[in-house]
Scaffold this active site. Structure first.
Site, PDB file in Angstrom:
ATOM      1  N   ASP A   1       1.175  -4.906  -3.646  1.00  0.00           N
ATOM      2  CA  ASP A   1       0.310  -5.155  -4.810  1.00  0.00           C
ATOM      3  C   ASP A   1      -0.768  -6.182  -4.469  1.00  0.00           C
ATOM      4  O   ASP A   1      -0.534  -7.094  -3.672  1.00  0.00           O
ATOM      5  CB  ASP A   1       1.198  -5.661  -5.965  1.00  0.00           C
TER       6      ASP A   1
ATOM      7  N   ARG B   1      -7.384  -7.085  -6.591  1.00  0.00           N
ATOM      8  CA  ARG B   1      -7.793  -8.487  -6.736  1.00  0.00           C
ATOM      9  C   ARG B   1      -8.400  -9.026  -5.441  1.00  0.00           C
ATOM     10  O   ARG B   1      -9.347  -9.802  -5.459  1.00  0.00           O
ATOM     11  CB  ARG B   1      -6.587  -9.344  -7.163  1.00  0.00           C
TER      12      ARG B   1
ATOM     13  N   ARG C   1     -12.892  -1.834  -5.502  1.00  0.00           N
ATOM     14  CA  ARG C   1     -11.427  -1.814  -5.346  1.00  0.00           C
ATOM     15  C   ARG C   1     -10.998  -0.960  -4.144  1.00  0.00           C
ATOM     16  O   ARG C   1     -10.000  -1.252  -3.490  1.00  0.00           O
ATOM     17  CB  ARG C   1     -10.778  -1.277  -6.634  1.00  0.00           C
TER      18      ARG C   1
ATOM     19  N   HIS D   1      -8.049  -1.231  -1.066  1.00  0.00           N
ATOM     20  CA  HIS D   1      -7.039  -0.256  -0.619  1.00  0.00           C
ATOM     21  C   HIS D   1      -7.183   0.007   0.886  1.00  0.00           C
ATOM     22  O   HIS D   1      -6.190   0.174   1.597  1.00  0.00           O
ATOM     23  CB  HIS D   1      -7.166   1.041  -1.415  1.00  0.00           C
TER      24      HIS D   1
ATOM     25  N   GLU E   1       2.748   6.258 -12.419  1.00  0.00           N
ATOM     26  CA  GLU E   1       1.865   5.710 -13.464  1.00  0.00           C
ATOM     27  C   GLU E   1       0.434   5.501 -12.952  1.00  0.00           C
ATOM     28  O   GLU E   1      -0.484   5.304 -13.747  1.00  0.00           O
ATOM     29  CB  GLU E   1       2.416   4.365 -13.974  1.00  0.00           C
TER      30      GLU E   1
ATOM     31  N   ARG F   1      -5.034   5.342 -13.762  1.00  0.00           N
ATOM     32  CA  ARG F   1      -6.181   4.526 -13.353  1.00  0.00           C
ATOM     33  C   ARG F   1      -7.477   5.333 -13.516  1.00  0.00           C
ATOM     34  O   ARG F   1      -7.427   6.562 -13.620  1.00  0.00           O
ATOM     35  CB  ARG F   1      -6.008   4.118 -11.891  1.00  0.00           C
TER      36      ARG F   1
ATOM     37  N   LEU G   1      11.599   3.897  13.919  1.00  0.00           N
ATOM     38  CA  LEU G   1      11.496   3.351  12.560  1.00  0.00           C
ATOM     39  C   LEU G   1      11.230   4.531  11.628  1.00  0.00           C
ATOM     40  O   LEU G   1      10.402   5.382  11.934  1.00  0.00           O
ATOM     41  CB  LEU G   1      10.323   2.360  12.478  1.00  0.00           C
TER      42      LEU G   1
ATOM     43  N   ARG H   1       8.271  -8.244 -10.908  1.00  0.00           N
ATOM     44  CA  ARG H   1       8.985  -7.142 -11.547  1.00  0.00           C
ATOM     45  C   ARG H   1       9.120  -5.995 -10.552  1.00  0.00           C
ATOM     46  O   ARG H   1       8.425  -5.931  -9.546  1.00  0.00           O
ATOM     47  CB  ARG H   1       8.275  -6.702 -12.825  1.00  0.00           C
TER      48      ARG H   1
ATOM     49  N   GLU I   1      18.137  -7.833  -1.856  1.00  0.00           N
ATOM     50  CA  GLU I   1      17.582  -9.180  -2.037  1.00  0.00           C
ATOM     51  C   GLU I   1      16.091  -9.058  -2.350  1.00  0.00           C
ATOM     52  O   GLU I   1      15.366  -8.335  -1.658  1.00  0.00           O
ATOM     53  CB  GLU I   1      17.774 -10.000  -0.751  1.00  0.00           C
TER      54      GLU I   1
HETATM   55  C1  FPP Z   1      -1.624  -1.872  -5.571  1.00  0.00           C
HETATM   56  O1  FPP Z   1      -2.696  -2.798  -5.646  1.00  0.00           O
HETATM   57  C2  FPP Z   1      -1.858  -0.888  -4.527  1.00  0.00           C
HETATM   58  C3  FPP Z   1      -1.915   0.472  -4.712  1.00  0.00           C
HETATM   59  C4  FPP Z   1      -1.767   1.125  -6.019  1.00  0.00           C
HETATM   60  C5  FPP Z   1      -2.193   1.383  -3.577  1.00  0.00           C
HETATM   61  C6  FPP Z   1      -1.516   1.069  -2.278  1.00  0.00           C
HETATM   62  C7  FPP Z   1      -2.242   1.748  -1.217  1.00  0.00           C
HETATM   63  C8  FPP Z   1      -2.453   1.276   0.017  1.00  0.00           C
HETATM   64  C9  FPP Z   1      -1.874   0.009   0.543  1.00  0.00           C
HETATM   65  C10 FPP Z   1      -3.359   2.060   0.877  1.00  0.00           C
HETATM   66  C11 FPP Z   1      -2.823   2.845   1.968  1.00  0.00           C
HETATM   67  C12 FPP Z   1      -1.495   3.428   1.966  1.00  0.00           C
HETATM   68  C13 FPP Z   1      -1.147   4.593   2.596  1.00  0.00           C
HETATM   69  C14 FPP Z   1       0.279   4.955   2.633  1.00  0.00           C
HETATM   70  C15 FPP Z   1      -2.108   5.531   3.218  1.00  0.00           C
HETATM   71  P1  FPP Z   1      -3.547  -2.843  -6.972  1.00  0.00           P
HETATM   72  O2  FPP Z   1      -4.647  -1.860  -6.856  1.00  0.00           O
HETATM   73  O3  FPP Z   1      -2.647  -2.654  -8.147  1.00  0.00           O
HETATM   74  O4  FPP Z   1      -4.105  -4.303  -6.943  1.00  0.00           O
HETATM   75  P2  FPP Z   1      -4.351  -5.282  -8.175  1.00  0.00           P
HETATM   76  O5  FPP Z   1      -3.004  -5.547  -8.793  1.00  0.00           O
HETATM   77  O6  FPP Z   1      -4.922  -6.501  -7.528  1.00  0.00           O
HETATM   78  O7  FPP Z   1      -5.317  -4.605  -9.085  1.00  0.00           O
END
Ligand code: FPP
Length: 246
Positions: free
Chosen positions: A16, A20, A29, A33, A63, A67, A127, A190, A203
């Site tokens: 997460d 931000r 955004r 990613h 969910e 977005r 892995l 959470r 854990e």
């Molecule tokens: C949450 O941050 C992140 C996501 C919903 C996407 C996770 C995706 C990646 C790490 C990219 C690549 C992954 C693969 C497997 C190709 P957020 O957008 O909710 O951030 P925020 O809480 O700061 O808004």
């Protein structure tokens, strides 16, 4: 460097904070990613170095479809590009890729690429990386319940046969042990409908670090925190200590 003893065999991560991270830099955004993907690559490499055997990451929740459409479409582009660019190298490094979640909601091209990646890497055991896409813990338990009901209706199983191990066998992570360590970056504390069933004795480690900033040092810190915990699985501390010293 991480202490070699008591390495968590299975680490689950809620990645997460990408949005931000980008906002702090006045970037879209999608840049967050993209940076998150880079962080994931280095966590995979460091997990191999540390002898972690299973890594399960939450890439897209059931969910996340809610977005803005533009962000969902950017994320899909990042996933598709990552599947094109990264899979061969992961394969050469002995990584087995698995995708868990309701994959049938994705476009055909994405489904095909996920299946191809799974097939190519199926026998790798350095892995196992489980990538949760369109996944939710409640979805997982629901689909397992449906399969159990079908097995009973078709006469393959009696109601009395349903126990914890039978339920676990129908869950998306049936072939992975339960996670030892659950990491969530980005400051929220959470579970957000991630591995609900599988986290019963896991854990938890929460950090305010935003996912793109979660580097190898942060992983080492999380593993060290895990190593300092006493896992009792319902037993008393004295019982656990006498088993360890026996
Ligand atoms: C949450 O941050 C992140 C996501 C919903 C996407 C996770 C995706 C990646 C790490 C990219 C690549 C992954 C693969 C497997 C190709 P957020 O957008 O909710 O951030 P925020 O809480 O700061 O808004």
């Amino acid at each position: 460097m991480t202490s070699r003893s008591n390495i968590p065999g299975h680490i689950a991560i809620v990645m997460d904070g990408n949005g931000r991270w980008a906002k702090k830099r006045n970037r879209p955004r999608s840049m967050g990613h993209q940076a998150g993907l880079k962080a994931l690559r280095s966590v995979i490499e460091e997990s191999v170095r540390n002898g972690v055997k299973f890594l399960t990451v939450f890439a897209f929740s059931s969910e996340n479809w809610k977005r803005p459409a533009s962000e969902v479409s950017q994320l899909m582009k990042i996933f598709l590009r990552a599947l094109d660019k990264e899979v061969n190298e992961l394969h050469e490094n002995g990584i087995c890729l698995r995708f868990i979640g309701e994959k049938s909601d994705f476009e055909a091209e994405m489904q095909t690429k996920m299946t191809n990646a799974e097939t190519l890497t199926a026998t790798n055991r350095q892995l196992v990386v489980n990538i949760a896409v369109n996944y939710g813990g409640r979805w997982d338990i629901t689909q397992a319940a449906r399969k159990l009901a079908e097995a009973v209706a078709e006469g393959h199983m009696a109601v009395a046969d349903i126990d914890e191990s039978r339920i676990a066998a129908f869950l998306a992570l049936a072939d992975s042990p339960d996670p030892d360590l659950f990491i969530r970056t980005g400051g929220e504390m959470r579970i957000s409908n991630f591995l609900l069933w599988q986290s019963a004795y896991t854990e938890f480690y929460f950090t305010p670090i935003l996912w793109p900033d979660f580097d190898t040092g942060e992983l080492t810190r999380a593993i060290a925190a895990f190593q300092s915990r006493e896992r009792r699985f319902g037993k008393t501390s004295d019982q656990v200590r006498s088993t360890i010293s026996a």
